[in-house]
Motif scaffolding. Sequence first.
Motif, short mmCIF file in Angstrom:
data_model
loop_
_atom_site.label_atom_id
_atom_site.label_comp_id
_atom_site.label_asym_id
_atom_site.label_seq_id
_atom_site.Cartn_x
_atom_site.Cartn_y
_atom_site.Cartn_z
N ARG A 24 0.82 -1.20 0.00
CA ARG A 24 0.00 0.00 0.00
C ARG A 24 0.86 1.25 0.00
O ARG A 24 0.37 2.35 0.11
CB ARG A 24 -0.92 0.03 1.24
CG ARG A 24 -1.81 -1.16 1.36
CD ARG A 24 -2.85 -1.02 0.30
NE ARG A 24 -3.61 -2.25 0.17
CZ ARG A 24 -4.88 -2.33 0.47
NH1 ARG A 24 -5.52 -1.31 0.93
NH2 ARG A 24 -5.51 -3.45 0.29
N ARG A 63 0.17 4.57 -2.18
CA ARG A 63 -1.08 5.32 -2.16
C ARG A 63 -0.79 6.80 -2.23
O ARG A 63 0.17 7.26 -1.65
CB ARG A 63 -1.83 5.09 -0.85
CG ARG A 63 -2.55 3.79 -0.77
CD ARG A 63 -3.04 3.69 0.66
NE ARG A 63 -3.60 2.39 0.96
CZ ARG A 63 -4.85 2.06 0.70
NH1 ARG A 63 -5.65 2.91 0.12
NH2 ARG A 63 -5.29 0.88 1.03
N ASP A 91 -10.56 -5.79 -6.05
CA ASP A 91 -9.15 -5.84 -6.45
C ASP A 91 -8.66 -7.29 -6.57
O ASP A 91 -9.28 -8.21 -6.05
CB ASP A 91 -8.32 -5.09 -5.39
CG ASP A 91 -7.03 -4.53 -5.96
OD1 ASP A 91 -6.64 -4.90 -7.07
OD2 ASP A 91 -6.40 -3.70 -5.26
N CYS A 135 -4.78 -0.60 -5.64
CA CYS A 135 -4.29 -0.52 -4.25
C CYS A 135 -3.48 -1.76 -3.89
O CYS A 135 -2.56 -1.70 -3.08
CB CYS A 135 -5.44 -0.35 -3.28
SG CYS A 135 -6.30 1.22 -3.47
N GLU A 150 -14.21 6.57 -5.59
CA GLU A 150 -13.69 6.82 -4.23
C GLU A 150 -13.04 8.20 -4.17
O GLU A 150 -12.23 8.49 -3.29
CB GLU A 150 -12.71 5.72 -3.81
CG GLU A 150 -13.37 4.36 -3.72
CD GLU A 150 -12.61 3.36 -2.87
OE1 GLU A 150 -11.92 3.75 -1.91
OE2 GLU A 150 -12.71 2.15 -3.16
N TYR A 168 -10.25 10.04 -1.28
CA TYR A 168 -8.84 10.27 -1.52
C TYR A 168 -8.44 11.75 -1.51
O TYR A 168 -7.27 12.06 -1.28
CB TYR A 168 -8.41 9.62 -2.85
CG TYR A 168 -8.24 8.13 -2.71
CD1 TYR A 168 -7.00 7.58 -2.37
CD2 TYR A 168 -9.32 7.27 -2.86
CE1 TYR A 168 -6.84 6.21 -2.22
CE2 TYR A 168 -9.17 5.90 -2.71
CZ TYR A 168 -7.93 5.38 -2.38
OH TYR A 168 -7.78 4.03 -2.22
N ASP A 178 -12.06 2.26 4.71
CA ASP A 178 -12.56 0.90 4.45
C ASP A 178 -13.22 0.30 5.68
O ASP A 178 -12.67 0.35 6.78
CB ASP A 178 -11.40 -0.01 4.06
CG ASP A 178 -10.81 0.35 2.71
OD1 ASP A 178 -11.26 1.34 2.09
OD2 ASP A 178 -9.89 -0.37 2.28
C1 GLA Z 1 -9.12 0.28 -1.23
C2 GLA Z 1 -10.64 0.39 -1.27
C3 GLA Z 1 -11.25 -0.92 -0.81
C4 GLA Z 1 -10.77 -2.06 -1.68
C5 GLA Z 1 -9.25 -2.10 -1.68
C6 GLA Z 1 -8.70 -3.08 -2.70
O1 GLA Z 1 -8.62 0.18 0.06
O2 GLA Z 1 -11.07 1.45 -0.47
O3 GLA Z 1 -12.67 -0.84 -0.84
O4 GLA Z 1 -11.25 -1.88 -2.99
O5 GLA Z 1 -8.68 -0.84 -1.99
O6 GLA Z 1 -7.30 -3.10 -2.72
#
Ligand code: GLA
Length: 440
Positions: free
Chosen positions: A5, A8, A106, A155, A216, A220, A244
């Motif tokens: 991650r 990001r 994902d 992600c 989203e 972000y 999340d």
């Molecule tokens: C982000 C999104 C989650 C999910 C993950 C997948 O964190 O907010 O809902 O889709 O990525 O990696």
Amino acid sequence: MGGSRAKRLGQEGTRAFAFSGRSLSSALALALVPALVGVPRVTALDNGLALTPTMGWLHWERFTCNVDCIEDPENCISEQLFMQMADLMVSEGWKDVGYEYVCIDDCWLASKRDENGRLKADPERFPSGIRHLANYVHSKGLKLGIYQDVGTLTCAGYPGSYGYYDIDAKTFADWGVDLLKFDGCNSKDLNSLVEGYKYMSFALNRTGRSILYSCEWPLYIRHFQKPNYTEIRQYCNLWRNSGDILDSWSSVKSILAWTVSEQETLVPVAGPGGWNDPDMLVIGNFGLSWEQQVTQMALWAVMAAPLFMSNDLRHISPQSKSLLQNKDVIAINQDPLGKQGYRLRKVEDFEVWERPLSNLAWAVAVLNQKEIGGPQNYAFSIADLGGGLGCTPACFITQILPVKQELGLYEWTSQLKVRVNPTGTVLLKLQTFQQHQSSQ
Ligand code: GLA
């Protein structure tokens, strides 16, 4: 592949929310009522989709990025998983009550695009390909959702859409995809993130296929600037605002508290065509008690939230299933007036939420936040509901959750007493007497 991650946008800070609940005075809460009833809506993405909050199943919270089909063939992200879920959505009555989209999150991708720059699914886990899966899902009368990311990588580190928006939109349309969840990891800067979200909206539109667009974007950018919801609504059908969801009460609680802290902004922007998305339903998993599952279902209905279950439909208790399939709660969630509810007040550990519904009806939820002791009584004056309009001159009240019960006819001036278990919710529907008679 998967897991990292680190790239990001803005590092983890982007997603580090202060879930600080801010209580509104009741005067302020009442001020929301005219805002809900009288003010014209901001325009929604005009693709004719999501006229009511979207319902379906999404793999992320329950199955995450499990790509190990050798060790864990039953639970890895593979075409078999989605086919099984599609089968069950039909055979177990989910489709009949409104759950429609079977959504991939994902970790479905191969680590590289093909020689023409097109995305491809992992060949081992999706040997028949996404077009085949879409056909299968469609043959069941359901729709297929897929996941991509506005940045260079998803992600979890799979190839992102940056630089390929048109080609990816076209690929999804060719495959017969019906929904795109577009994540926001790994963008170079804020501008390319925002422009990317807008560009993909146009690219999807240009394909000529109806593809519901779940963004989203506000989540972000929130850390850097205030989201412009008028704009977001013009491009997206759904938008995630908060972090999340996890399979825990503290997670559900923090999403509710955060939503309350932002409700003056969030409530007026929701409506047919565009909805705030507080993330998946985790009902039927491991982390929520029965009372907490009731609370999630009731509050997601009051918030006019998309209902994406993330659970294992092959292994779900009859109790959780009946809650998720409760037609009265779903009817509140899907109410055609399309107005999001809000927290009216908080008195000690009790929260009262309300949502205006069509035909002059109201949904009212009373949540007991106390985490010690047993059931508690809470009495409130009916005249306080709906800015005084919730029950005039009298109304019929039905308790919908935790169990259905006709409470009878109440006058505007009366008090209503409910008994709520710790971390549980009592969900009520207030109707005019005539409406109640005609719905019997
Ligand atoms: C982000 C999104 C989650 C999910 C993950 C997948 O964190 O907010 O809902 O889709 O990525 O990696």
